[in-house]
Every structure is written in structure tokens, then in C-alpha cells.
Design an enzyme around this catalytic site. Sequence first.
Site, short mmCIF file in Angstrom:
data_model
loop_
_atom_site.label_atom_id
_atom_site.label_comp_id
_atom_site.label_asym_id
_atom_site.label_seq_id
_atom_site.Cartn_x
_atom_site.Cartn_y
_atom_site.Cartn_z
N CYS A 195 -35.57 -35.17 -18.23
CA CYS A 195 -34.30 -34.44 -18.29
C CYS A 195 -34.53 -32.95 -18.09
O CYS A 195 -33.81 -32.29 -17.33
CB CYS A 195 -33.59 -34.70 -19.62
SG CYS A 195 -33.22 -36.45 -19.93
N ALA A 196 -35.52 -32.43 -18.77
CA ALA A 196 -35.84 -31.00 -18.65
C ALA A 196 -36.22 -30.66 -17.22
O ALA A 196 -35.79 -29.64 -16.67
CB ALA A 196 -36.97 -30.64 -19.61
#
Length: 168
Positions: free
Chosen positions: A60-61
Site C-alpha cells: 500500500c505504501a
Amino acid sequence: MATVTLKGNAIQTSGELPKVGTKAPDFTLTTIELGAKSLKDFEGSKVILNIFPSVDTGTCAQSVREFNKEASALENTKVLCISHDLPFAQARFCGAEGLDNVISLSDYKDGSFGKAYGINFTTGPLETLLSRSVVVLDEKGEVKYTEQVSETVDEPNYKAALEAVKNA
């Protein structure tokens, strides 16, 4: 309902992403300043909805970092990074990373975004979080591209999403 996997294990989502060629469902999400933003606030701009379970996971990051990098080169385009993370976590992450070409928005209050877009996990360890997806909208809010990543730990197809923005 859609089926995706998490490390090879099947998990379900609440529905299906909006179809290409349809008007995107409106939403109201919480900003990192605890204000509200709706889809109408972005009319007149192309929009990439970068949707994911939590900014506190590696994939996600990375999607936020990648879209932040690419967004600076796109004309008249806004990248909305949407998760159930609290706005404080989103602000902390983007501040620490120096990410200023994306707009972080949270669906933590009532989950209505995930319901409208059919991407709430309904089974598995990520139940209630949002399935990793990308939706590209044109300036009028019409859906031009969608991807629900079939394996949750995988990154989205950045190239296809960016190409859809250029062609929108």
C-alpha cells in the site's frame, strides 16, 4: 461479489467495481485535516482513485509513493489515495515520506465509499477494509479504467492506469 486472494487464500468483496463508461458513484471522505471531500470537489480534473487496505503495509505504501511520483508529470490530474486508515495515520505517512502530489482520504467514518464501489472485504483477515483497486475517471466523473488487484499483496498495474489517464 468479487473474489480476490490474500497470499493465495480466497477472500470476498462486497460487490463489483463500477463499470467502465458509467458515472462514478459520488462519495464523501475525510481529509487528513478532518474536513470532508466529495467526488464533486474534483470535477474538471482527471482522477485516479488509488484504493488500498492500509498505508501501514508495504504494498500500500509503495502504491502511494509510485502514484505520488507519477502524478507530478500528469496534467490536470488528481490522485486520491483512499483507505480505512485514520486521517492521522495518513498524514503521518505522507508527511514522513514527503508525499505532496497525492490527496489522502479516509473511509473510516461509515465505510460508504467501499460499499458504493463494491470493494469492502466481507471475509478473511482484512474483513471491512478496502480491496486494492484503481479507478480512473475523466473530467466529468466517468469511469475510464478499473482494476481490482487479484492478489492483495501485489501492486496495481501502474502503467495501465497512467495510460488510461492520458487517454481519458
